[in-house]
Design a protein around this motif. Structure first.
Motif, PDB file in Angstrom:
ATOM      1  N   ARG A 184       0.838  -1.199   0.000  1.00 48.67           N
ATOM      2  CA  ARG A 184       0.000   0.000   0.000  1.00 48.67           C
ATOM      3  C   ARG A 184       0.871   1.246   0.000  1.00 48.67           C
ATOM      4  NH1 ARG A 184      -3.186   0.732   5.596  1.00 48.67           N
ATOM      5  NH2 ARG A 184      -4.502  -0.761   4.506  1.00 48.67           N
ATOM      6  N   SER A 185       0.265   2.360  -0.419  1.00 48.39           N
ATOM      7  CA  SER A 185       0.894   3.675  -0.360  1.00 48.39           C
ATOM      8  C   SER A 185      -0.004   4.593   0.458  1.00 48.39           C
ATOM      9  CB  SER A 185       1.083   4.260  -1.767  1.00 48.39           C
ATOM     10  OG  SER A 185       1.963   3.464  -2.532  1.00 48.39           O
ATOM     11  N   ILE A 186       0.604   5.462   1.254  1.00 51.51           N
ATOM     12  CA  ILE A 186      -0.138   6.395   2.085  1.00 51.51           C
ATOM     13  C   ILE A 186       0.373   7.807   1.841  1.00 51.51           C
ATOM     14  CG2 ILE A 186      -0.751   7.036   4.459  1.00 51.51           C
ATOM     15  CD1 ILE A 186      -0.301   4.163   5.274  1.00 51.51           C
ATOM     16  N   TRP A 187      -0.550   8.718   1.551  1.00 52.59           N
ATOM     17  CA  TRP A 187      -0.227  10.134   1.379  1.00 52.59           C
ATOM     18  C   TRP A 187      -0.863  10.919   2.511  1.00 52.59           C
ATOM     19  CZ3 TRP A 187      -1.610   6.891  -2.556  1.00 52.59           C
ATOM     20  CH2 TRP A 187      -0.695   6.733  -3.611  1.00 52.59           C
ATOM     21  N   SER A 188      -0.046  11.678   3.219  1.00 58.30           N
ATOM     22  CA  SER A 188      -0.556  12.467   4.339  1.00 58.30           C
ATOM     23  C   SER A 188      -0.830  13.892   3.898  1.00 58.30           C
ATOM     24  CB  SER A 188       0.456  12.474   5.489  1.00 58.30           C
ATOM     25  OG  SER A 188      -0.007  13.287   6.547  1.00 58.30           O
ATOM     26  N   ASP A 189      -1.996  14.431   4.313  1.00 57.22           N
ATOM     27  CA  ASP A 189      -2.370  15.800   3.991  1.00 57.22           C
ATOM     28  C   ASP A 189      -2.654  16.581   5.272  1.00 57.22           C
ATOM     29  OD1 ASP A 189      -2.850  17.947   2.328  1.00 57.22           O
ATOM     30  OD2 ASP A 189      -4.956  17.454   2.008  1.00 57.22           O
ATOM     31  N   GLY A 190      -1.860  16.305   6.314  1.00 57.71           N
ATOM     32  CA  GLY A 190      -1.999  17.020   7.568  1.00 57.71           C
ATOM     33  C   GLY A 190      -3.167  16.514   8.399  1.00 57.71           C
ATOM     34  N   TYR A 191      -3.728  17.417   9.190  1.00 58.07           N
ATOM     35  CA  TYR A 191      -4.833  17.102  10.090  1.00 58.07           C
ATOM     36  C   TYR A 191      -6.015  18.015   9.766  1.00 58.07           C
ATOM     37  CZ  TYR A 191      -1.358  14.615  12.921  1.00 58.07           C
ATOM     38  OH  TYR A 191      -0.389  13.761  13.352  1.00 58.07           O
ATOM     39  N   SER A 198      -3.205  21.649  21.078  1.00 59.82           N
ATOM     40  CA  SER A 198      -3.061  22.704  20.078  1.00 59.82           C
ATOM     41  C   SER A 198      -2.646  22.154  18.723  1.00 59.82           C
ATOM     42  CB  SER A 198      -2.050  23.749  20.550  1.00 59.82           C
ATOM     43  OG  SER A 198      -0.759  23.176  20.685  1.00 59.82           O
ATOM     44  N   ILE A 199      -2.762  23.033  17.725  1.00 58.44           N
ATOM     45  CA  ILE A 199      -2.372  22.716  16.352  1.00 58.44           C
ATOM     46  C   ILE A 199      -2.053  24.018  15.632  1.00 58.44           C
ATOM     47  CG2 ILE A 199      -4.740  22.834  15.454  1.00 58.44           C
ATOM     48  CD1 ILE A 199      -4.029  20.425  13.630  1.00 58.44           C
ATOM     49  N   TYR A 200      -1.204  23.950  14.627  1.00 54.30           N
ATOM     50  CA  TYR A 200      -0.919  25.100  13.763  1.00 54.30           C
ATOM     51  C   TYR A 200      -1.772  24.920  12.516  1.00 54.30           C
ATOM     52  CZ  TYR A 200       1.918  28.637  11.332  1.00 54.30           C
ATOM     53  OH  TYR A 200       2.362  29.765  10.673  1.00 54.30           O
ATOM     54  N   ALA A 201      -2.785  25.775  12.344  1.00 53.21           N
ATOM     55  CA  ALA A 201      -3.830  25.540  11.344  1.00 53.21           C
ATOM     56  C   ALA A 201      -3.853  26.628  10.275  1.00 53.21           C
ATOM     57  CB  ALA A 201      -5.194  25.478  12.033  1.00 53.21           C
ATOM     58  N   SER A 233     -18.427  29.542  10.802  1.00 53.15           N
ATOM     59  CA  SER A 233     -17.618  28.336  10.904  1.00 53.15           C
ATOM     60  C   SER A 233     -16.478  28.399   9.909  1.00 53.15           C
ATOM     61  CB  SER A 233     -18.458  27.083  10.668  1.00 53.15           C
ATOM     62  OG  SER A 233     -18.957  27.060   9.338  1.00 53.15           O
ATOM     63  N   LEU A 234     -15.495  27.545  10.107  1.00 53.72           N
ATOM     64  CA  LEU A 234     -14.404  27.431   9.163  1.00 53.72           C
ATOM     65  C   LEU A 234     -13.895  25.995   9.137  1.00 53.72           C
ATOM     66  CD1 LEU A 234     -11.347  27.196  10.702  1.00 53.72           C
ATOM     67  CD2 LEU A 234     -11.937  29.526  11.304  1.00 53.72           C
ATOM     68  N   LYS A 235     -13.328  25.641   7.997  1.00 53.50           N
ATOM     69  CA  LYS A 235     -12.665  24.349   7.838  1.00 53.50           C
ATOM     70  C   LYS A 235     -11.255  24.591   7.317  1.00 53.50           C
ATOM     71  CE  LYS A 235     -16.776  21.522   6.902  1.00 53.50           C
ATOM     72  NZ  LYS A 235     -17.421  20.579   5.956  1.00 53.50           N
ATOM     73  N   GLY A 236     -10.368  23.718   7.720  1.00 51.23           N
ATOM     74  CA  GLY A 236      -8.995  23.869   7.258  1.00 51.23           C
ATOM     75  C   GLY A 236      -8.183  22.636   7.546  1.00 51.23           C
ATOM     76  N   LYS A 237      -6.872  22.823   7.484  1.00 48.55           N
ATOM     77  CA  LYS A 237      -5.908  21.755   7.761  1.00 48.55           C
ATOM     78  C   LYS A 237      -4.882  22.296   8.740  1.00 48.55           C
ATOM     79  CE  LYS A 237      -7.574  18.697   4.848  1.00 48.55           C
ATOM     80  NZ  LYS A 237      -6.928  18.447   3.563  1.00 48.55           N
ATOM     81  N   GLY A 238      -4.046  21.409   9.238  1.00 47.35           N
ATOM     82  CA  GLY A 238      -3.025  21.853  10.173  1.00 47.35           C
ATOM     83  C   GLY A 238      -1.986  20.796  10.439  1.00 47.35           C
TER      84      GLY A 238
END
Length: 260
Positions: A175-182, A229-232, A253-258
């Motif tokens: 398998r291959s895994i690509w991470s796109d943060g949190y 905490s997280i850096y978002a 509201s907001l959506k994002g990554k971090g």
């Protein structure tokens, strides 16, 4: 759940920045360029020793939080301190001192803000390999109604794409895994219009253009090992609107990554 957004980073707006040491390609400005892919590395000639970034302002600045991400302070056995001075010549008083127990991000705040014109981020026991990607301090913004369940803490919301490989007969071969943060999602549903009028524009002005420290459940005795905490950074907004007849409440509201 008491949640805070570090929507102000005073390190980005100092009148004068003085860095004690910086390795080529790892300049001090990397600690406040908003990027997690660049680092300040003192590049000391003899280690361990003390290294610092001093931020000086023409007027006193009020601070109640301190955030650090993209570091290896635990691995290198270092301690980091945010101090202030109201004297000339400068006399430093620690506001936050953190000896991390891992290399993830951490957020500290105080209920008694301090105002001073001179601020110093100091790493004690720094080695030649000590790294710091982002440091932030200033006045944070508490979310007006906290966060309601059900809620997924960003640290558990790993955004990964998994591609499994099988043979024509269905045998698993890898398998291959690509991470796109949190993933990060913040919802505020019963906000008094007065809060929006006083805070929303300033808050969104920052969140639209820059990453930000975010702590979803701050407790005064938090330690790095249990930090929330997280850096978002934001990807989409549902901007403030009235939700009830009579203009009693608003929501946004907001959506994002971090990254943690």
């Amino acid at each position: 759940m008491t949640a805070y957004l570090g929507a102000e980073n005073l390190l980005e707006s100092a009148d004068t920045i003085t860095v004690s040491n910086e390795a080529t390609g790892f300049e001090g400005q990397n600690a406040y360029d908003r990027r997690t892919s660049t680092w300040w590395k003192p590049g000391v000639l003899s280690s361990p020793q003390t290294e610092s970034i001093i931020a000086e302002f023409s007027t006193a600045q009020t601070v109640d939080y301190f955030f650090v991400t993209g570091h290896n302070l635990f691995t290198e056995g270092a301690t980091i301190t945010l101090s202030y001075s109201t004297a000339s010549p400068q006399v430093w008083t620690p506001l936050f001192t953190v000896t991390p127990t891992d290399d993830t991000c951490f957020y500290r705040r105080t209920g008694t803000p301090v105002s001073a014109a001179d601020w110093k981020i100091e790493i004690t026991n720094s080695t030649a390999n000590t790294l710091l990607a982002i440091a932030a301090f200033g006045q944070d913004t508490p979310l007006p109604e906290g966060l309601k369940a059900p809620y997924m803490p960003p640290r558990y919301a790993r955004d990964k794409t998994i591609s499994n490989m099988v043979t024509e007969g269905g045998q698993f071969i890898g398998r291959s895994i690509w991470s796109d943060g949190y993933e990060v999602e913040i919802k505020q549903t019963l906000v008094v219009p007065g809060w929006v009028e006083s805070n929303y524009d300033t808050l969104i002005d920052r969140l639209e253009v820059a990453p930000f420290p975010y702590v979803w459940d701050y407790q005064i005795d938090d330690s790095p090992s249990k930090d929330t905490s997280i850096y978002a950074w934001t990807e989409s907004f549902t901007h403030a609107k009235y939700t009830h007849n009579g203009a009693i409440y608003m929501d946004f509201s907001l959506k994002g990554k971090g990254l943690v």
